[in-house]
Design a protein around this motif. Structure first.
Motif, PDB file in Angstrom:
ATOM      1  N   ALA A 118     -91.995  44.381  65.441  1.00  0.00           N
ATOM      2  CA  ALA A 118     -92.380  43.044  64.995  1.00  0.00           C
ATOM      3  C   ALA A 118     -92.415  42.069  66.164  1.00  0.00           C
ATOM      4  N   ALA A 119     -91.486  42.233  67.106  1.00  0.00           N
ATOM      5  CA  ALA A 119     -91.437  41.340  68.266  1.00  0.00           C
ATOM      6  C   ALA A 119     -92.707  41.457  69.097  1.00  0.00           C
ATOM      7  N   LYS A 120     -93.223  42.663  69.223  1.00  0.00           N
ATOM      8  CA  LYS A 120     -94.430  42.845  70.022  1.00  0.00           C
ATOM      9  C   LYS A 120     -95.636  42.158  69.382  1.00  0.00           C
ATOM     10  N   PRO A 129     -98.413  39.745  77.432  1.00  0.00           N
ATOM     11  CA  PRO A 129     -98.891  41.136  77.475  1.00  0.00           C
ATOM     12  C   PRO A 129     -97.811  42.123  77.037  1.00  0.00           C
ATOM     13  N   VAL A 130     -98.204  43.162  76.291  1.00  0.00           N
ATOM     14  CA  VAL A 130     -97.257  44.170  75.803  1.00  0.00           C
ATOM     15  C   VAL A 130     -97.695  45.558  76.272  1.00  0.00           C
ATOM     16  N   VAL A 131     -96.754  46.492  76.292  1.00  0.00           N
ATOM     17  CA  VAL A 131     -97.034  47.867  76.717  1.00  0.00           C
ATOM     18  C   VAL A 131     -97.905  48.555  75.672  1.00  0.00           C
ATOM     19  N   PRO A 132     -98.945  49.302  76.098  1.00  0.00           N
ATOM     20  CA  PRO A 132     -99.761  50.049  75.134  1.00  0.00           C
ATOM     21  C   PRO A 132     -98.904  51.039  74.346  1.00  0.00           C
ATOM     22  N   GLY A 133     -99.169  51.134  73.024  1.00  0.00           N
ATOM     23  CA  GLY A 133     -98.399  52.076  72.224  1.00  0.00           C
ATOM     24  C   GLY A 133     -98.589  51.846  70.745  1.00  0.00           C
ATOM     25  N   TYR A 134     -97.776  52.549  69.938  1.00  0.00           N
ATOM     26  CA  TYR A 134     -97.840  52.399  68.486  1.00  0.00           C
ATOM     27  C   TYR A 134     -96.590  51.657  68.028  1.00  0.00           C
ATOM     28  N   HIS A 135     -96.794  50.528  67.313  1.00  0.00           N
ATOM     29  CA  HIS A 135     -95.686  49.685  66.873  1.00  0.00           C
ATOM     30  C   HIS A 135     -95.726  49.469  65.357  1.00  0.00           C
ATOM     31  N   GLY A 136     -96.371  50.384  64.624  1.00  0.00           N
ATOM     32  CA  GLY A 136     -96.574  50.196  63.182  1.00  0.00           C
ATOM     33  C   GLY A 136     -95.435  50.700  62.326  1.00  0.00           C
ATOM     34  N   ASP A 137     -95.656  50.666  60.999  1.00  0.00           N
ATOM     35  CA  ASP A 137     -94.621  51.005  60.022  1.00  0.00           C
ATOM     36  C   ASP A 137     -94.603  52.481  59.642  1.00  0.00           C
ATOM     37  N   ASN A 138     -95.672  53.205  59.908  1.00  0.00           N
ATOM     38  CA  ASN A 138     -95.736  54.613  59.507  1.00  0.00           C
ATOM     39  C   ASN A 138     -94.765  55.432  60.361  1.00  0.00           C
ATOM     40  N   GLN A 139     -93.727  55.975  59.723  1.00  0.00           N
ATOM     41  CA  GLN A 139     -92.698  56.714  60.445  1.00  0.00           C
ATOM     42  C   GLN A 139     -92.755  58.222  60.192  1.00  0.00           C
ATOM     43  N   VAL A 197     -88.628  54.043  64.715  1.00  0.00           N
ATOM     44  CA  VAL A 197     -88.939  54.034  66.144  1.00  0.00           C
ATOM     45  C   VAL A 197     -90.352  53.528  66.383  1.00  0.00           C
ATOM     46  N   LEU A 198     -90.651  53.266  67.639  1.00  0.00           N
ATOM     47  CA  LEU A 198     -92.011  52.993  68.074  1.00  0.00           C
ATOM     48  C   LEU A 198     -92.303  53.891  69.278  1.00  0.00           C
ATOM     49  N   ILE A 199     -93.566  54.043  69.586  1.00  0.00           N
ATOM     50  CA  ILE A 199     -93.996  54.921  70.680  1.00  0.00           C
ATOM     51  C   ILE A 199     -94.732  54.089  71.714  1.00  0.00           C
ATOM     52  N   GLU A 200     -94.362  54.262  72.991  1.00  0.00           N
ATOM     53  CA  GLU A 200     -95.018  53.518  74.068  1.00  0.00           C
ATOM     54  C   GLU A 200     -95.446  54.449  75.189  1.00  0.00           C
ATOM     55  N   LYS A 201     -96.453  54.041  75.891  1.00  0.00           N
ATOM     56  CA  LYS A 201     -96.861  54.753  77.094  1.00  0.00           C
ATOM     57  C   LYS A 201     -95.760  54.628  78.136  1.00  0.00           C
ATOM     58  N   PHE A 202     -95.394  55.752  78.741  1.00  0.00           N
ATOM     59  CA  PHE A 202     -94.383  55.724  79.799  1.00  0.00           C
ATOM     60  C   PHE A 202     -95.076  55.547  81.143  1.00  0.00           C
ATOM     61  N   LEU A 203     -94.769  54.445  81.804  1.00  0.00           N
ATOM     62  CA  LEU A 203     -95.349  54.192  83.123  1.00  0.00           C
ATOM     63  C   LEU A 203     -94.618  55.047  84.143  1.00  0.00           C
TER      64      LEU A 203
END
Length: 661
Positions: A118-120, A129-139, A197-203
Motif C-alpha cells: 500500500a505504501a508503494k 519512484p518505486v522499485v519495479p515489482g508486484y505489490h498486489g493482493d493476490n497471494q 508478501v510482495l515481489i521486487e526486482k533485485f538490483l
C-alpha cells in the motif's frame, strides 16, 4: 514539556531515551519482563514496572499491560523506541484513547506506511519512484511465482508488513522460489502476524541510502540528510555512515525532496526514515533511486545523523509530540564532518553469524572519541529472548578517512569476554578495501564473507601463552606469604602441569614446566617454547615468547579465557576433566541445536532416508530462523523433538545412521 513519560521498550534504546529525558528534566518509567528484571534500563529509570514473562508476546508486545502501567504511574506520554510496538497503529491509537501522547506519528500515518504494498501505491501517486515489482493482493503461490518470472530473476520476496529484514528472501532461480516463499511467509507471520508478501526486482549491485525526515503538527517537514546503510548481512544493517560517500549536491537535493514529499503525503509528524535502494551501476545518479519503505519510528542508526548535525533527535521527538514546532527550518540544517556507527552483536561470524547467549564476563569500550549506546553491563546475561545487540559504537571526524580510522581504532580497543561476538568481523570490515575506498554496496559482505568472518587460528606463541595464563599467574597473590612469592618454583625439580585447551573443537594438550619465578617452558607440538611474564598491569601483561616480546590482555571467564594479542581475540575453553560429556554432540551422527530456540518445523520422521544437504529441522531464536541440514547421507534413527518444542543449546534434535547396504 511532559513531566513524566513511559518507555515501552528495553535495551539500548530505552537507555538512550532515558538519558535525553533526564537532561530535559523529564521523569521516566521503564517496563521490564522477567528476563530483564535487573537490566540497565530498569536501573536508569526513575521507576520500573514488571509487565510479564520473558516471552515478548506476554510483555513488551502486550498493549493492554503497557497502557495499564502508564496509567498507573501517571505518565503523560509513551515513547515506543524501535522494534516491538513502535510501528503498531493499534498501540498508538490505544495510547491516545487512554489520554496520553504517543511519541511518534499518528495511527493513520503508521497504517499508511505499515504495509509495503500500500505504501508503494501512495508513493507512486506522490511522484516518488518505486522499485519495479508486484505489490498486489493476490497471494497465490503459483501466481506469485509467475510474477517473479515476469519480473526476471533474481528477485526479492519481502514481507509487506514490518521491517528489519524479517520475511525477506533473495531468489536467484525459478526452482528455488517455492521454498523461499514458504520461509519468507513463515518468518513474516511469526514476526508481524502477517504472512503476505510482495515481489521486487533485485538490483545486482545496489546501495541502501535512507533519508531522515521530521514533521510537526503544523505540517512542516524537513529532512536531516542521508545515511548510507549498504553494509548488510541477511538484510540487517551492520555499519552505517552519514553522509553517503560519493553523494552529489544534486542527488542529495533530489532524494531529500522525494523523502519530504513522501512524509507530506501522509501528514507525517515526528521522526521517520524514508529508505531508498539506489542503482549504482553507473555511479550515483539522481534518476536511479527507488522507494523501498518508510520506517515510522526512530532508527537504530540515528546516532550518525545526530553526529553530523549536532542535534538530539529524541529531544526533537519529545518536543514535536508535545505540540511544539520543529526546532529548525531546512535552511538552518547543515552537515558537519562524517560519522560511522558499528553494531556489536553477540553472534559468531565463523558459524554463520549464529546468535550467542551467555554472561558478559568482561565488557569494555574506549572512553575517548567514541559514543557507546549499550543496554547491557559487564556481568549481564545475553538471553535467547531478544535481539542479541550488545552495543553501538559511533564515531565522528572531520573527513571520512578520519572518522573511519577512529572507528577501526575504537573496535580494536573494545573487548568482550563470555559470549561470541562480531568485534573482529567489524574491525576487518572497517578496513575492507572497497568500503574504505567509499564504494559500499548491499552485496559486499556476502561476497567477502569468507575473508571477513574467518577465524584465524592462534599461532604456537598464543597457545603457549594461553596455557601459562590458564594457571592463574596474573591473579593477585596475597601479600606477605613467602611461599607464594616464589611462584611455581619448588625444591625437587621443576613444577609441571598438564594443560588442556579447547578452541572451536580443536584440542591442545600441553605440558607447562616452571623454570623460575614467571619463567616457563611450554611443550607444544614437539617444540619447547620459553615463556617469560613481566610488566604486569591491570587486565594484562607483557610477555616474551621464544625471544619475541608481546603485549597482551587477558579476559577470564568461569570456563575459559580470551587472549587479546596482536589485534586478535583468541577464545579458549578449559575442559572439565571430570566431565564425562566432553565429547561434542556435533558429530556427523547427531544434529544438535546450535543455540536455545523454538523448533518451528520438523521435516523428517524416524526411518526417513535423507541426503547430504536435506533440510531436517527449522529453528527460530533471537529474531532469526535457522535451517539445520543433514551433513551426510543416512537414515533418521531417532527424532527427539516436535514442532513447538523449546530447546537448549546442545540439545540433540535427531540422530542419523548409515543407510543399509
Amino acid at each position: 514539556m511532559f513531566s513524566k513519560i513511559l518507555i515501552a521498550n528495553r535495551g539500548e534504546i530505552a537507555c538512550r531515551i532515558i538519558r535525553t529525558a533526564k537532561r530535559l528534566g523529564i521523569r521516566t518509567a521503564a517496563v521490564y519482563s522477567d528476563a530483564d528484571a535487573g537490566a540497565l534500563h530498569v536501573e536508569m529509570a526513575d521507576e520500573a514496572f514488571r509487565i510479564g514473562t520473558a516471552v515478548a508476546a506476554e510483555s513488551y508486545l502486550s498493549i493492554e499491560r503497557i497502557i495499564s502501567v502508564a496509567q498507573r504511574c501517571g505518565a503523560q506520554a509513551i515513547h515506543p523506541g524501535y522494534g516491538f510496538l513502535s510501528e503498531n497503529a493499534d498501540f498508538a491509537e490505544a495510547v491516545e484513547a487512554a489520554g496520553m501522547a504517543f511519541i511518534g506519528p499518528s495511527p493513520a500515518a503508521i497504517r499508511a506506511m505499515g504495509l509495503k504494498d500500500a505504501a508503494k501505491v501512495v508513493m507512486e501517486q506522490s511522484g516518488v519512484p518505486v522499485v519495479p515489482g508486484y505489490h498486489g493482493d493476490n497471494q497465490d503461490a503459483a501466481f506469485l511465482s509467475e510474477q517473479a518470472t515476469d519480473i526476471g530473476f533474481p528477485v526479492l520476496i519481502k514481507a509487506r508488513a514490518g521491517g528489519g529484514g524479517k520475511g525477506m528472501r533473495r531468489v536467484d532461480r525459478p526452482e528455488d522460489f517455492g521454498a523461499a516463499l514458504d520461509a519468507a511467509r513463515r518468518e513474516a507471520e511469526a514476526a508481524f502476524g502477517d504472512g503476505a508478501v510482495l515481489i521486487e526486482k533485485f538490483l545486482q549491485r545496489p546501495r541502501h541510502i535512507e533519508i531522515q525526515v521530521f514533521g510537526d503538527r503544523d505540517g512542516n517537514v524537513v529532512h536531516l540528510f542521508e545515511r548510507d546503510c549498504s553494509l548488510q548481512r541477511r538484510h540487517q544493517k551492520v555499519i552505517e555512515e552519514a553522509p553517503a560517500p560519493g553523494m552529489t549536491a544534486e542527488m542529495r537535493m533530489a532524494m531529500g525532496e522525494a523523502a519530504v514529499r513522501a512524509a507530506q503525503a501522509i501528514g507525517y509528524q515526528g521522526a521517520g526514515t524514508v529508505e531508498f535502494i539506489v542503482d549504482v551501476s553507473d555511479g550515483l545518479q539522481p534518476d536511479r533511486f527507488f522507494f523501498m519503505e518508510m520506517n515510522t519510528r526512530l532508527q537504530v542508526e540515528h546516532p550518525v545523523t545526530e553526529a553530523i548535525t549536532g542535534l538530539d533527535l529524541v529531544e526533537w521527538q519529545l518536543r514535536v509530540a508535545n505540540g511544539e514546532p520543529l526546532p529548525k527550518r531546512q535552511s538552518e540544517l547543515a552537515i558537519n564532518g562524517w560519522a560511522f556507527e558499528a553494531r556489536v552483536y553477540a553472534e559468531d561470524p565463523a558459524r554463520g553469524f549464529l546468535p550467542s547467549t551467555g554472561t558478559l564476563w568482561h565488557l569494555s569500550f574506549p572512553d575517548d572519541e567514541v559514543r557507546i549506546d549499550a543496554g547491557v553491563r559487564q556481568g549481564d546475561r545475553i538471553s535467547p529472548y531478544y535481539d542479541p545487540l550488545i552495543a553501538k559504537l559511533t564515531v565522528h571526524g572531520a573527513t571520512r578517512a578520519a572518522a573511519l580510522a577512529r572507528l577501526t581504532e575504537g573496535l580494536i580497543q573494545s573487548h568482550i569476554g563470555g559470549v561470541a561476538n562480531n568485534l573482529e568481523f567489524l574491525r576487518r570490515l572497517s578496513q575492507q578495501q572497497d568500503f574504505a575506498a567509499g564504494h559500499p554496496d548491499t552485496g559486499l559482505i556476502d561476497r567477502e564473507v569468507e575473508t571477513l568472518a574467518v577465524t584465524e587460528a592462534p599461532d604456537a606463541a598464543a597457545v603457549a601463552l594461553a596455557a601459562v595464563l590458564s594457571l592463574g599467574i596474573l591473579r593477585k597473590r596475597p601479600a606477605g606469604d613467602p611461599w607464594l612469592s616464589l611462584g611455581h618454583w619448588q625444591i625437587w625439580g621443576q613444577a609441571t602441569r598438564t594443560v588442556t585447551l579447547d578452541r572451536g573443537g580443536e584440542r591442545h594438550d600441553l605440558r607447562v614446566a616452571a623454570r623460575g619465578l614467571d619463567l616457563f617452558a611450554v611443550h607444544i607440538g614437539g617444540r619447547v617454547l620459553p615463556v617469560r611474564i613481566f610488566g604486569r598491569f591491570d587486565g594484562g601483561c607483557h610477555a616474551e615468547v621464544d625471544g619475541r616480546q608481546l603485549r597482551l590482555l587477558l579476559l577470564e571467564t568461569p570456563h575459559g579465557l580470551t587472549l587479546l594479542l596482536d589485534g586478535q581475540a583468541h577464545d579458549f575453553h578449559l575442559p572439565d576433566p571430570l566431565d564425562g560429556e566432553a565429547e561434542s554432540a556435533a558429530g556427523t551422527d547427531r544434529v544438535v541445536a546450535p543455540m536455545p530456540g523454538l523448533v518451528k518445523l520438523v521435516r523428517v520422521q524416524a526411518g526417513d532416508a535423507v541426503s547430504k544437504g536435506d533440510a531436517l529441522v527449522v529453528m527460530e531464536a533471537m529474531k532469526m530462523e535457522l535451517t539445520l541440514s543433514a551433513s551426510r547421507d543416512g537414515v533418521v534413527e531417532s527424532l527427539n523433538v516436535a514442532e513447538g518444542d523449546q530447546t537448549a543449546e546442545g540439545t540433540v534434535l535427531l540422530s542419523l545412521k548409515p543407510e543399509a547396504a
